[in-house]
Design an enzyme around this catalytic site. Structure first.
Site, short mmCIF file in Angstrom:
data_model
loop_
_atom_site.label_atom_id
_atom_site.label_comp_id
_atom_site.label_asym_id
_atom_site.label_seq_id
_atom_site.Cartn_x
_atom_site.Cartn_y
_atom_site.Cartn_z
N LYS A 12 0.96 -1.36 0.06
CA LYS A 12 0.16 0.03 -0.05
C LYS A 12 0.94 1.20 -0.09
O LYS A 12 1.81 1.27 0.89
CB LYS A 12 -0.93 0.05 1.28
CG LYS A 12 -1.85 1.09 1.20
CD LYS A 12 -3.04 1.06 0.13
CE LYS A 12 -3.86 0.02 0.70
NZ LYS A 12 -5.19 -0.02 -0.19
N THR A 57 -3.42 -5.24 0.89
CA THR A 57 -2.87 -3.96 0.88
C THR A 57 -3.65 -3.11 1.92
O THR A 57 -3.14 -2.34 2.60
CB THR A 57 -3.02 -3.31 -0.49
OG1 THR A 57 -4.36 -3.17 -0.80
CG2 THR A 57 -2.30 -4.13 -1.53
N ASP A 58 -4.96 -3.64 2.09
CA ASP A 58 -5.83 -2.87 3.01
C ASP A 58 -5.10 -3.09 4.59
O ASP A 58 -5.24 -2.35 5.29
CB ASP A 58 -7.18 -3.11 3.05
CG ASP A 58 -7.96 -2.25 3.87
OD1 ASP A 58 -8.24 -1.16 3.67
OD2 ASP A 58 -8.72 -2.94 4.74
N PHE A 160 32.15 28.38 -13.16
CA PHE A 160 32.03 27.11 -14.10
C PHE A 160 32.66 27.60 -15.36
O PHE A 160 32.23 28.30 -16.24
CB PHE A 160 30.48 26.82 -14.34
CG PHE A 160 30.44 25.55 -14.80
CD1 PHE A 160 30.82 24.37 -14.39
CD2 PHE A 160 29.61 25.49 -16.15
CE1 PHE A 160 30.84 23.18 -15.06
CE2 PHE A 160 29.46 24.16 -16.89
CZ PHE A 160 29.99 22.98 -16.24
N ARG A 177 28.96 33.18 -10.26
CA ARG A 177 27.54 32.91 -10.77
C ARG A 177 26.72 32.59 -9.38
O ARG A 177 27.17 32.30 -8.47
CB ARG A 177 27.66 31.54 -11.64
CG ARG A 177 27.96 30.34 -11.09
CD ARG A 177 27.77 29.36 -12.03
NE ARG A 177 28.04 27.91 -11.32
CZ ARG A 177 27.62 26.74 -11.99
NH1 ARG A 177 26.97 26.67 -12.78
NH2 ARG A 177 28.09 25.62 -11.08
N GLN A 220 29.15 18.98 -9.39
CA GLN A 220 29.70 18.07 -9.19
C GLN A 220 30.78 18.18 -8.07
O GLN A 220 30.69 17.28 -7.06
CB GLN A 220 30.23 17.51 -10.22
CG GLN A 220 29.09 16.90 -11.22
CD GLN A 220 29.02 17.86 -12.34
OE1 GLN A 220 29.23 19.06 -12.16
NE2 GLN A 220 28.75 17.42 -13.55
N ASN A 246 20.14 21.26 -11.11
CA ASN A 246 20.55 22.79 -11.10
C ASN A 246 19.41 23.68 -11.32
O ASN A 246 18.36 23.45 -12.02
CB ASN A 246 21.32 22.94 -12.52
CG ASN A 246 22.75 23.35 -11.79
OD1 ASN A 246 22.93 24.04 -10.99
ND2 ASN A 246 23.62 22.94 -12.85
N HIS A 248 18.61 27.01 -12.51
CA HIS A 248 19.47 27.88 -13.20
C HIS A 248 18.87 29.32 -12.95
O HIS A 248 17.72 29.65 -12.91
CB HIS A 248 19.25 27.63 -14.66
CG HIS A 248 20.26 26.41 -15.04
ND1 HIS A 248 21.53 26.11 -14.77
CD2 HIS A 248 19.57 25.24 -15.56
CE1 HIS A 248 21.93 24.86 -15.35
NE2 HIS A 248 20.66 24.27 -15.91
#
Length: 298
Positions: A12, A57-58, A160, A177, A220, A246, A248
Site C-alpha cells: 500500500k 494491501t488494506d 564554472f 555565478r 559535481q 540545477n 539555473h
C-alpha cells in the site's frame, strides 16, 4: 514460447498518518506518508489467482495506523518506525521474505502565543521533507535516512569554466555565478544503534555547512565535498547519494534599457535543468545491497 514471472512486489502506497503525543504538555506530533512494498512467495497469486498467501494491501494500511499507536515510541522517528513495520511484515507474515518501508516525514514547528511557545498549536514547516527507507529480509536490516526538497542557493563563490567544448557549445564560462539546487539525498547507516535525531541533524548541518562554505568550481565538485564531509563526520554512514537538479539563474541583459547588471538581476528558469547525481562510499564499507530506494534513479 515460455513466459516466467519475474520480480514482483506489492503493498500500500502513501498511507498518511499523523500521531499526536498527548502524554505530556506541550503536545508533540509526527506527520508521515508511509509506503509499504512486500516481496515473497506470491507466485500463485499471479499465475493461478490463488490469494491464500496474499496479505491484503488494506491490511498493510491498517498496520501502519495501528503501529502508530501500539509502537508509539518507535513512531517518534521515521527510521525506528520503519524498522518496527518491516520486521513485523517479514517475521509475522509467513509468505513475506522482504519488506521495504518508505517514509516521508513532514516537519511542523510550534507556534507562539503571547510571546511564548504554544503547547498545542503548530504550523507546517515547509523547508524540506525528511525521508527514511527501511528494508528487512529476516536476517538483516538496511536503514537509509534522507532529505528531499531542500532548496539551497549561494549568490557567489561559484564558478564554472574550462569545460569541454563541441560544435554545439554556447555556454559562456563564468568565474562568478548564482548556484542553486533542490537537494535530494540519502545516506545509509552501517550501525543501527544510532541516535536518529542527532544523526539526522548532524548530517543536515554538515551538508548545508559545506554547501555554504565551499568555493565551487562546479556542482559535481560541491556534491562530492558534501558527501565526503558527511561520511568523515559520522563513522556509521557507509554511503551517501545525491540527486541535484540545477536551479539555473541567468543574468538578465538590461543594456537595452541603458542599465548595467553586475550579477544583480536574474531570471530563474526551472527547465530544462542540469541533473547531477553521484554516490560517495566509505572505503571498506560493505555493499549496501537492498539499502537504497530504487525509485531515486539508481
Amino acid at each position: 514460447m515460455t513466459v516466467k514471472l519475474g520480480h514482483n512486489q506489492y503493498g500500500k502506497a502513501e498511507t498518511r498518518v499523523v500521531r499526536v503525543y498527548r502524554d505530556a504538555d506541550p503536545h508533540e506530533l509526527v506527520d508521515y506518508n508511509v509506503s509499504v512494498a512486500l516481496v515473497g512467495d506470491f507466485e500463485d497469486i499471479h499465475l493461478t489467482g490463488d490469494n491464500a498467501k496474499c496479505l491484503t494491501t488494506d491490511a498493510t494500511k491498517n498496520t501502519v495506523n495501528a503501529f502508530a499507536k501500539e509502537h508509539g515510541e518507535a513512531a517518534r522517528q521515521p527510521e525506528s518506525f520503519g524498522l518496527a513495520l518491516a520486521q513485523h511484515f517479514v517475521d509475522d507474515t509467513e509468505p513475506v521474505r522482504r519488506a521495504r518501508i518508505q517514509l516521508e516525514m513532514y516537519p511542523w514547528r510550534r507556534l507562539e502565543s503571547g510571546g511564548r511557545p504554544h503547547p498545542h498549536a503548530f504550523a507546517r514547516a515547509g523547508e524540506y521533507v525528511r525521508t527514511a527507507t527501511v528494508t528487512y529480509d529476516g536476517r538483516q536490516s538496511w536503514v537509509v535516512s534522507g532529505v528531499k526538497d531542500l532548496v539551497v542557493l549561494k549568490t557567489t563563490d561559484s564558478e564554472f569554466h574550462g569545460f569541454l567544448k563541441d560544435p554545439y557549445t554556447t555556454l559562456t564560462p563564468t568565474q562568478d555565478r548564482v548556484m542553486a539546487t533542490s537537494v535530494t539525498s540519502q545516506w545509509w547507516h552501517t550501525d543501527l544503534d544510532t541516535d536518529w535525531v542527532k544523526s539526522y541533524e548532524d548530517a543536515l548541518a554538515t551538508m548545508t555547512d559545506v554547501f555554504a562554505g565551499h568555493h565551487s568550481l562546479g556542482l559535481q565538485q560541491t556534491m562530492y565535498a558534501m558527501g565526503e564531509s558527511m561520511i568523515e563526520s559520522q563513522p556509521e554512514i557507509g554511503e551517501v547519494r545525491f540527486s541535484l537538479p540545477n536551479r539555473h539563474h541567468f543574468v538578465v541583459d538590461l543594456r537595452p534599457f541603458g542599465l548595467e547588471n553586475p550579477n544583480e538581476v536574474f531570471h530563474a528558469d526551472d527547465r530544462p535543468y542540469g541533473y547531477i547525481e553521484g554516490a560517495m562510499h566509505r572505503e571498506g564499507a560493505p555493499d549496501p545491497e537492498f539499502a537504497f530506494d530504487p525509485g531515486q534513479g539508481w
